[in-house]
Design an enzyme around this catalytic site. Structure first.
Site, mmCIF file in Angstrom:
data_model
loop_
_atom_site.group_PDB
_atom_site.id
_atom_site.type_symbol
_atom_site.label_atom_id
_atom_site.label_comp_id
_atom_site.label_asym_id
_atom_site.label_seq_id
_atom_site.Cartn_x
_atom_site.Cartn_y
_atom_site.Cartn_z
ATOM 1 N N GLU A 227 0.887 -1.180 0.000
ATOM 2 C CA GLU A 227 0.000 0.000 0.000
ATOM 3 C C GLU A 227 0.914 1.216 0.000
ATOM 4 O OE1 GLU A 227 -3.063 -0.045 -0.357
ATOM 5 O OE2 GLU A 227 -3.847 -1.924 0.454
ATOM 6 N N CYS A 261 -2.256 9.025 2.439
ATOM 7 C CA CYS A 261 -1.991 8.498 1.089
ATOM 8 C C CYS A 261 -3.148 8.825 0.159
ATOM 9 C CB CYS A 261 -1.756 7.002 1.153
ATOM 10 S SG CYS A 261 -3.073 6.118 1.972
HETATM 11 P P1 NAP Z 1 8.206 5.239 4.730
HETATM 12 O O1 NAP Z 1 9.347 6.131 4.969
HETATM 13 O O2 NAP Z 1 8.198 4.409 3.526
HETATM 14 O O3 NAP Z 1 8.057 4.329 6.033
HETATM 15 C C1 NAP Z 1 7.076 3.323 6.148
HETATM 16 C C2 NAP Z 1 7.642 2.164 6.903
HETATM 17 O O4 NAP Z 1 8.622 1.528 6.096
HETATM 18 C C3 NAP Z 1 8.360 2.547 8.195
HETATM 19 O O5 NAP Z 1 8.142 1.544 9.147
HETATM 20 C C4 NAP Z 1 9.810 2.615 7.765
HETATM 21 O O6 NAP Z 1 10.691 2.390 8.844
HETATM 22 C C5 NAP Z 1 9.874 1.477 6.782
HETATM 23 N N1 NAP Z 1 10.914 1.609 5.772
HETATM 24 C C6 NAP Z 1 11.359 2.724 5.164
HETATM 25 N N2 NAP Z 1 12.299 2.429 4.252
HETATM 26 C C7 NAP Z 1 12.447 1.083 4.279
HETATM 27 C C8 NAP Z 1 13.298 0.169 3.583
HETATM 28 N N3 NAP Z 1 14.149 0.578 2.642
HETATM 29 N N4 NAP Z 1 13.197 -1.148 3.880
HETATM 30 C C9 NAP Z 1 12.330 -1.563 4.810
HETATM 31 N N5 NAP Z 1 11.521 -0.758 5.514
HETATM 32 C C10 NAP Z 1 11.568 0.553 5.247
HETATM 33 O O7 NAP Z 1 6.833 6.033 4.677
HETATM 34 P P2 NAP Z 1 6.298 7.096 5.701
HETATM 35 O O8 NAP Z 1 7.030 8.364 5.470
HETATM 36 O O9 NAP Z 1 6.276 6.523 7.071
HETATM 37 O O10 NAP Z 1 4.779 7.217 5.210
HETATM 38 C C11 NAP Z 1 4.416 8.021 4.164
HETATM 39 C C12 NAP Z 1 4.225 7.229 2.883
HETATM 40 O O11 NAP Z 1 3.340 6.144 3.101
HETATM 41 C C13 NAP Z 1 3.566 8.060 1.812
HETATM 42 O O12 NAP Z 1 4.142 7.812 0.568
HETATM 43 C C14 NAP Z 1 2.132 7.585 1.855
HETATM 44 O O13 NAP Z 1 1.413 7.844 0.687
HETATM 45 C C15 NAP Z 1 2.310 6.154 2.135
HETATM 46 N N6 NAP Z 1 1.068 5.575 2.698
HETATM 47 C C16 NAP Z 1 0.333 4.741 1.938
HETATM 48 C C17 NAP Z 1 -0.848 4.240 2.420
HETATM 49 C C18 NAP Z 1 -1.713 3.316 1.610
HETATM 50 O O14 NAP Z 1 -2.569 2.672 2.193
HETATM 51 N N7 NAP Z 1 -1.540 3.217 0.321
HETATM 52 C C19 NAP Z 1 -1.266 4.578 3.697
HETATM 53 C C20 NAP Z 1 -0.481 5.437 4.449
HETATM 54 C C21 NAP Z 1 0.692 5.925 3.934
HETATM 55 P P3 NAP Z 1 11.468 3.616 9.569
HETATM 56 O O15 NAP Z 1 10.440 4.498 10.164
HETATM 57 O O16 NAP Z 1 12.279 2.928 10.601
HETATM 58 O O17 NAP Z 1 12.265 4.290 8.499
#
Ligand code: NAP
Length: 451
Positions: A227, A261
């Site tokens: 997602e 998102c």
């Molecule tokens: P993020 O930086 O991608 O982090 C999400 C999760 O992934 C965190 O637990 C993060 O851990 C982990 N993570 C980050 N990089 C990783 C990697 N290379 N390998 C493994 N795990 C990794 O996203 P965010 O800033 O928290 O959230 C915002 C994003 O989420 C936006 O793009 C938003 O659109 C998307 N989102 C999508 C949905 C949906 O349902 N489609 C819902 C909500 C949000 P750390 O915190 O330890 O870095």
């Protein structure tokens, strides 16, 4: 050490020691062992436990909401609503999982043939901070009802929310290991995915995180659901109810301080009504109260981290440098970002091309419905689209042309336990919620018997 910082005042809240490799392996072992028992439990047994989780969420909603507000800046009223929604999804799956997973007889040449839905085992959930409870519960409720066990790797800035969720499951009587959290940073995710006892992974987060997790899981031939981001258009046709459209667009863009998102990120307005819409939208923006996330009447809190606000500022600056026009807002102070409206945004500009994760929105005008559809589809993302019009027959014919996981007409895109949720293109794949969500992490087993 993993640190939680209050983005409203910059104060450090807690420090968590990251799990070592040995602790990670032990937690996976425990989740696996728990699965071997849990998979044999009856739906009634699981239902009772999940109903209790829903009760605990409702009883403790103010407390749980407060943790969210302090850790990631969500206005408290919205935080309480999020906890209530988590209770709803628990009730929903407690009530419906058995029906969704009932075996299905199939007519074939066999004496008897049917499909049964069986749990996979330990599922790793990598989750974001923006809806720190909701994102987790919409995964966890169907997972445990299906007989899986869940391991949560939450975003590093909401570790206390992660602890709260783990405790809620234990307090509700779930055996240890059915739902637990791993305090680890993103670098250790690969190690968890590579553990043989982990059978599948779900990730809600950004595109780069999705790419990395899907690649690691792909190497292990493990199922993933992703997602990811979105850049939903909010289309207002010339025959729309402008008042209602503007009111809905304000919520669709600015709730959760724009960090959703499925937020409306691109305003596509028919040229004949654009001025009237902008006028109403601006008036609404000026009424939204910014301030302390813990105050009840705050609608715009702070963004979850200062670096995220800086990134948004950069996207805005690059867009204005390319010739867009600032109508309202544009200021930033640490993690606080003023609600911002920009006009004359064209498809080459960052506000149109990139996902903007905060309280900024750009206007692009169109003159025909075809043009609106093409603009809406001109994005690498495909999570959802909001359309306001009074010509329902006409728009229904156009629904198949939208490259999106969801089309909401005269309503904002929102998640609902009864409806599938997910995207296409760079917004990811797989679905959460409804009967589709609970069937993502099951073994769809074919049984064929000749008597
Ligand atoms: P993020 O930086 O991608 O982090 C999400 C999760 O992934 C965190 O637990 C993060 O851990 C982990 N993570 C980050 N990089 C990783 C990697 N290379 N390998 C493994 N795990 C990794 O996203 P965010 O800033 O928290 O959230 C915002 C994003 O989420 C936006 O793009 C938003 O659109 C998307 N989102 C999508 C949905 C949906 O349902 N489609 C819902 C909500 C949000 P750390 O915190 O330890 O870095």
């Amino acid at each position: 050490m993993i640190k939680s910082v209050n983005p409203y005042n910059g104060k450090e809240l807690y420090e968590f020691e990251e799990f070592s490799s040995g602790q990670i392996a032990a937690a996976v072992d425990q989740a696996h062992k728990a699965h071997l028992e849990w998979r044999n439990s009856s739906f009634d047994h699981r239902r009772k436990h999940l109903k209790r989780v829903a009760e605990l969420l409702r009883e403790g909603k103010e407390n749980y909401a407060r943790t969210m507000s302090v850790e990631m800046g969500k206005p408290i009223t919205q935080a309480i609503a999020e906890v209530e929604k988590c209770a709803w999804v628990c009730d929903y799956y407690a009530d419906h999982a058995q029906t969704f997973l009932a075996s299905e007889l199939k007519e074939t040449d066999a004496g008897e043939s049917y499909v049964s839905y069986e749990p996979l085992g330990v599922v790793l959930a990598v989750m974001p901070w923006n809806y720190p409870y909701w994102q987790v519960f919409r995964f966890a409720a169907p997972a445990v009802m299906a007989g899986n066990t869940g391991l949560l790797k939450h975003a590093s800035n909401v570790m206390k929310c992660a602890q709260n969720i783990e405790k809620i499951f234990l307090d509700a009587g779930f055996p240890e290991g059915v739902f637990s959290q791993l305090p680890i940073g993103s670098k250790k995710v690969k190690e968890v995915i590579e553990n043989d006892k982990v059978r599948a992974v779900t990730l809600t987060g950004s595109e780069p995180a999705g790419r990395s997790v899907a690649a690691d899981a792909g190497n292990q031939i493990k199922k993933t659901v992703l997602e990811l981001g979105g850049s939903n258009a909010f289309i207002v046709m010339k025959d729309a109810d402008i008042e209602k459209a503007a009111e809905t667009a304000l919520q669709a863009r600015f709730q959760n301080t724009g960090q959703s998102c499925i937020a409306a990120k691109r305003l596509l307005l028919h040229e004949d009504i654009a001025e009237a819409f902008i006028d109403k939208f601006k008036k609404g923006m000026l009424k939204m109260k910014s301030g302390d996330p813990l105050e009840e009447d705050t609608y715009i809190g702070v963004m979850a981290r200062e670096d995220l606000a800086e990134e948004l500022e950069d996207q805005l600056k690059r867009t204005l440098d390319m010739g867009a026009e600032l109508i309202l807002g544009g200021k930033r102070e640490k993690a606080w970002f003023e609600p911002t409206l920009v006009d004359k945004v064209t498809p080459e500009m960052p506000l149109f091309r990139e996902e903007t994760f905060g309280p900024v929105i750009g206007v692009t005008r169109f003159s025909t419905a075809d043009e609106a559809i093409n603009l809406s589809n001109d994005s690498k993302f495909g999570l959802g689209v909001n359309i306001f019009t009074n010509d329902i027959q006409q728009i229904k014919k156009m629904v198949p042309r939208f490259e999106e996981g969801a089309v909401f007409i005269n309503e904002m895109v929102k998640s609902d336990p009864r409806l599938p949720f997910g995207g296409v293109k760079a917004s990811g794949y797989g679905r959460e919620l409804s009967e589709h969500g609970i069937r993502e992490f099951v073994n769809i087993k074919t049984v064929y018997i000749n008597y």
